[in-house]
Scaffold this motif. Sequence first.
Motif, PDB file in Angstrom:
ATOM      1  N   ARG A  29       0.705  -1.090  -0.017  1.00 21.02           N
ATOM      2  CA  ARG A  29       0.197   0.046   0.081  1.00 21.02           C
ATOM      3  C   ARG A  29       0.814   1.219  -0.003  1.00 21.02           C
ATOM      4  NH1 ARG A  29      -2.830  -4.212   1.704  1.00 21.02           N
ATOM      5  NH2 ARG A  29      -5.064  -4.075   1.863  1.00 21.02           N
ATOM      6  N   LEU A  30       2.009   1.145   0.886  1.00 24.07           N
ATOM      7  CA  LEU A  30       2.855   2.381   0.633  1.00 24.07           C
ATOM      8  C   LEU A  30       3.441   2.534  -0.627  1.00 24.07           C
ATOM      9  CD1 LEU A  30       4.432   2.050   4.129  1.00 24.07           C
ATOM     10  CD2 LEU A  30       2.658   3.533   3.599  1.00 24.07           C
ATOM     11  N   PHE A  31       3.721   1.596  -1.334  1.00 21.69           N
ATOM     12  CA  PHE A  31       4.151   1.538  -2.667  1.00 21.69           C
ATOM     13  C   PHE A  31       3.260   2.328  -3.572  1.00 21.69           C
ATOM     14  CE2 PHE A  31       5.265  -0.061  -6.780  1.00 21.69           C
ATOM     15  CZ  PHE A  31       6.252   0.127  -6.985  1.00 21.69           C
ATOM     16  N   PHE A  32       2.162   1.918  -3.390  1.00 19.59           N
ATOM     17  CA  PHE A  32       1.247   2.886  -4.327  1.00 19.59           C
ATOM     18  C   PHE A  32       0.863   3.848  -3.666  1.00 19.59           C
ATOM     19  CE2 PHE A  32       1.061  -1.516  -5.815  1.00 19.59           C
ATOM     20  CZ  PHE A  32       1.276  -1.628  -7.223  1.00 19.59           C
ATOM     21  N   TYR A  33       0.977   4.259  -2.649  1.00 17.39           N
ATOM     22  CA  TYR A  33       0.445   5.407  -1.879  1.00 17.39           C
ATOM     23  C   TYR A  33       0.732   6.788  -2.578  1.00 17.39           C
ATOM     24  CZ  TYR A  33      -1.029   8.385   2.224  1.00 17.39           C
ATOM     25  OH  TYR A  33      -1.370   9.159   3.090  1.00 17.39           O
ATOM     26  N   PRO A  34      -0.454   7.478  -2.877  1.00 28.57           N
ATOM     27  CA  PRO A  34      -0.374   8.564  -3.667  1.00 28.57           C
ATOM     28  C   PRO A  34      -0.172  10.045  -2.849  1.00 28.57           C
ATOM     29  CG  PRO A  34      -2.767   8.299  -3.105  1.00 28.57           C
ATOM     30  CD  PRO A  34      -1.708   6.992  -2.858  1.00 28.57           C
ATOM     31  N   TYR A  35       1.165  10.027  -2.632  1.00 28.08           N
ATOM     32  CA  TYR A  35       1.822  11.214  -1.491  1.00 28.08           C
ATOM     33  C   TYR A  35       1.448  12.479  -2.155  1.00 28.08           C
ATOM     34  CZ  TYR A  35       4.513   7.272   0.696  1.00 28.08           C
ATOM     35  OH  TYR A  35       4.955   6.325   1.265  1.00 28.08           O
ATOM     36  N   ASN A  36       1.103  13.506  -1.264  1.00 27.14           N
ATOM     37  CA  ASN A  36       0.554  14.863  -1.466  1.00 27.14           C
ATOM     38  C   ASN A  36      -0.301  14.963  -2.503  1.00 27.14           C
ATOM     39  OD1 ASN A  36       2.194  15.638   0.626  1.00 27.14           O
ATOM     40  ND2 ASN A  36       4.094  15.319  -0.779  1.00 27.14           N
ATOM     41  N   ILE A  37      -1.132  13.997  -2.817  1.00 26.04           N
ATOM     42  CA  ILE A  37      -2.304  14.342  -3.635  1.00 26.04           C
ATOM     43  C   ILE A  37      -3.747  14.358  -3.013  1.00 26.04           C
ATOM     44  CG2 ILE A  37      -3.533  12.987  -5.601  1.00 26.04           C
ATOM     45  CD1 ILE A  37      -1.063  11.703  -6.445  1.00 26.04           C
ATOM     46  N   PRO A  38      -4.547  15.174  -3.339  1.00 25.38           N
ATOM     47  CA  PRO A  38      -5.580  15.385  -2.358  1.00 25.38           C
ATOM     48  C   PRO A  38      -6.606  14.294  -2.773  1.00 25.38           C
ATOM     49  CG  PRO A  38      -5.356  17.540  -3.540  1.00 25.38           C
ATOM     50  CD  PRO A  38      -4.253  16.329  -4.040  1.00 25.38           C
ATOM     51  N   VAL A  39      -7.320  13.973  -1.567  1.00 24.44           N
ATOM     52  CA  VAL A  39      -8.513  12.987  -1.658  1.00 24.44           C
ATOM     53  C   VAL A  39      -9.652  13.356  -2.590  1.00 24.44           C
ATOM     54  CG1 VAL A  39      -7.935  11.719   0.508  1.00 24.44           C
ATOM     55  CG2 VAL A  39      -9.667  13.729   0.548  1.00 24.44           C
ATOM     56  N   SER A  40     -10.368  12.573  -3.299  1.00 21.19           N
ATOM     57  CA  SER A  40     -11.289  12.976  -4.178  1.00 21.19           C
ATOM     58  C   SER A  40     -12.524  12.017  -3.936  1.00 21.19           C
ATOM     59  CB  SER A  40     -10.737  12.955  -5.484  1.00 21.19           C
ATOM     60  OG  SER A  40     -10.322  11.563  -5.861  1.00 21.19           O
ATOM     61  N   ILE A  87      -3.476  19.448   2.900  1.00 19.63           N
ATOM     62  CA  ILE A  87      -2.985  18.451   2.347  1.00 19.63           C
ATOM     63  C   ILE A  87      -2.425  17.351   3.298  1.00 19.63           C
ATOM     64  CG2 ILE A  87      -0.557  18.963   1.974  1.00 19.63           C
ATOM     65  CD1 ILE A  87      -2.533  16.743  -0.381  1.00 19.63           C
ATOM     66  N   ASP A  88      -2.041  17.760   4.273  1.00 12.32           N
ATOM     67  CA  ASP A  88      -1.442  16.995   5.459  1.00 12.32           C
ATOM     68  C   ASP A  88      -2.635  16.369   6.335  1.00 12.32           C
ATOM     69  OD1 ASP A  88       1.169  17.831   5.266  1.00 12.32           O
ATOM     70  OD2 ASP A  88       0.814  19.851   6.494  1.00 12.32           O
ATOM     71  N   PHE A  89      -3.614  16.995   6.575  1.00 12.95           N
ATOM     72  CA  PHE A  89      -4.859  16.351   6.931  1.00 12.95           C
ATOM     73  C   PHE A  89      -5.401  15.098   5.964  1.00 12.95           C
ATOM     74  CE2 PHE A  89      -5.487  20.425   9.164  1.00 12.95           C
ATOM     75  CZ  PHE A  89      -5.323  19.789  10.563  1.00 12.95           C
ATOM     76  N   MET A  90      -5.347  15.565   4.738  1.00 11.73           N
ATOM     77  CA  MET A  90      -5.795  14.491   3.890  1.00 11.73           C
ATOM     78  C   MET A  90      -4.816  13.450   3.829  1.00 11.73           C
ATOM     79  SD  MET A  90      -6.941  16.769   0.557  1.00 11.73           S
ATOM     80  CE  MET A  90      -8.713  17.662   0.612  1.00 11.73           C
ATOM     81  N   ASN A  91      -3.533  13.391   3.994  1.00 15.38           N
ATOM     82  CA  ASN A  91      -2.637  12.349   4.169  1.00 15.38           C
ATOM     83  C   ASN A  91      -2.936  11.486   5.268  1.00 15.38           C
ATOM     84  OD1 ASN A  91      -0.970  12.718   1.726  1.00 15.38           O
ATOM     85  ND2 ASN A  91       0.291  14.182   2.599  1.00 15.38           N
ATOM     86  N   ILE A  92      -3.461  12.190   6.406  1.00  8.44           N
ATOM     87  CA  ILE A  92      -3.675  11.537   7.725  1.00  8.44           C
ATOM     88  C   ILE A  92      -4.751  10.647   7.346  1.00  8.44           C
ATOM     89  CG2 ILE A  92      -4.597  11.512  10.232  1.00  8.44           C
ATOM     90  CD1 ILE A  92      -2.830  14.405  10.281  1.00  8.44           C
ATOM     91  N   GLN A  93      -5.646  11.172   6.749  1.00 10.25           N
ATOM     92  CA  GLN A  93      -7.345  10.385   6.444  1.00 10.25           C
ATOM     93  C   GLN A  93      -6.672   9.298   5.769  1.00 10.25           C
ATOM     94  OE1 GLN A  93     -10.185  12.861   4.558  1.00 10.25           O
ATOM     95  NE2 GLN A  93     -11.352  10.946   3.903  1.00 10.25           N
ATOM     96  N   ARG A  94      -6.031   9.647   4.497  1.00 14.86           N
ATOM     97  CA  ARG A  94      -5.569   8.265   3.919  1.00 14.86           C
ATOM     98  C   ARG A  94      -4.985   7.152   4.567  1.00 14.86           C
ATOM     99  NH1 ARG A  94      -4.083  11.061  -0.689  1.00 14.86           N
ATOM    100  NH2 ARG A  94      -5.834  10.579  -2.012  1.00 14.86           N
ATOM    101  N   MET A  95      -3.807   7.680   5.428  1.00 15.12           N
ATOM    102  CA  MET A  95      -2.887   6.784   5.906  1.00 15.12           C
ATOM    103  C   MET A  95      -3.819   5.837   7.144  1.00 15.12           C
ATOM    104  SD  MET A  95       0.097   5.264   6.420  1.00 15.12           S
ATOM    105  CE  MET A  95       0.851   6.413   5.296  1.00 15.12           C
ATOM    106  N   LEU A 139      -6.503   3.200  -0.339  1.00 20.73           N
ATOM    107  CA  LEU A 139      -5.697   4.483  -0.594  1.00 20.73           C
ATOM    108  C   LEU A 139      -6.744   5.559  -0.985  1.00 20.73           C
ATOM    109  CD1 LEU A 139      -3.059   2.428  -2.832  1.00 20.73           C
ATOM    110  CD2 LEU A 139      -2.916   3.330  -0.788  1.00 20.73           C
ATOM    111  N   LEU A 140      -7.677   5.435  -0.952  1.00 21.77           N
ATOM    112  CA  LEU A 140      -8.886   6.401  -1.330  1.00 21.77           C
ATOM    113  C   LEU A 140      -9.242   7.342  -0.154  1.00 21.77           C
ATOM    114  CD1 LEU A 140     -11.211   4.333  -3.764  1.00 21.77           C
ATOM    115  CD2 LEU A 140      -9.409   6.096  -4.212  1.00 21.77           C
ATOM    116  N   GLY A 141      -8.963   6.778   1.036  1.00 23.89           N
ATOM    117  CA  GLY A 141      -9.405   7.558   2.122  1.00 23.89           C
ATOM    118  C   GLY A 141     -10.800   7.650   2.661  1.00 23.89           C
ATOM    119  N   ILE A 142     -11.543   6.737   2.130  1.00 21.42           N
ATOM    120  CA  ILE A 142     -13.019   6.345   2.235  1.00 21.42           C
ATOM    121  C   ILE A 142     -13.267   5.633   3.520  1.00 21.42           C
ATOM    122  CG2 ILE A 142     -13.535   6.891   0.058  1.00 21.42           C
ATOM    123  CD1 ILE A 142     -13.886   4.185  -0.589  1.00 21.42           C
TER     124      ILE A 142
END
Length: 227
Positions: A29-40, A87-95, A139-142
Amino acid sequence: MSLTQLSLINQKQTIFIILLIAIAGLLVRLFFYPYNIPVSGDAIDYFPYSIALARGDIFPDGYLINKFGWSVFLSPFFAISGATEMIDFMNIQRMLSVIVSVATIIPLYYFIKNFYRKEVAIIAVSLFIFSPKIIENSLLGISDPLFIFLISCSIMFVFIRDSKYYYLSYISASFAFLVRPEGILILIPLILFFFINYSLYFLTKFILINDTQNSHKPSHKLIINNQ
């Protein structure tokens, strides 16, 4: 590793294998993790409510009241993170979504082990954690990973022999309902099973008490006749 070899593993080795599977799933999952890309998509719908809760504000207008579980789960992590950028909050949501998805193999393993051998349970959780669709959802943060985790916990607690853990199945199913309304599909059967189970318990107890009382009545009559 064949099924014959897997059948020889002990409890410590099983824990080690499950841990390795979890680490491998996390690395994928970390390999495919979309770093610094906003959730949608659906993920962005939960984001403002999580921020509002983290700041101690009320829910914005128009929020669906029966789907706030994921936002409530995210809010304390947002509050203690110290992040300032969106973007930091979104990264937390996705992680957090990724971590919950990986953690699902624990209740899933114990649930499957109730019906099959532990080697089958290990293979099953491996198929789950490396499923492309499961990886994509994580990886979508849903809310899907948290919903699946809670449903898995609810079903797992039902089959634990210790009755004191049985009530945790209702708690897990209730939280699952708060995350997604589909959780009612497992909550209603659990509630019905609870009432049926305890109705049978009290009915059986009542019959046994009556049988015990009736079994003593002839002896009393016999004593009176002898006198």
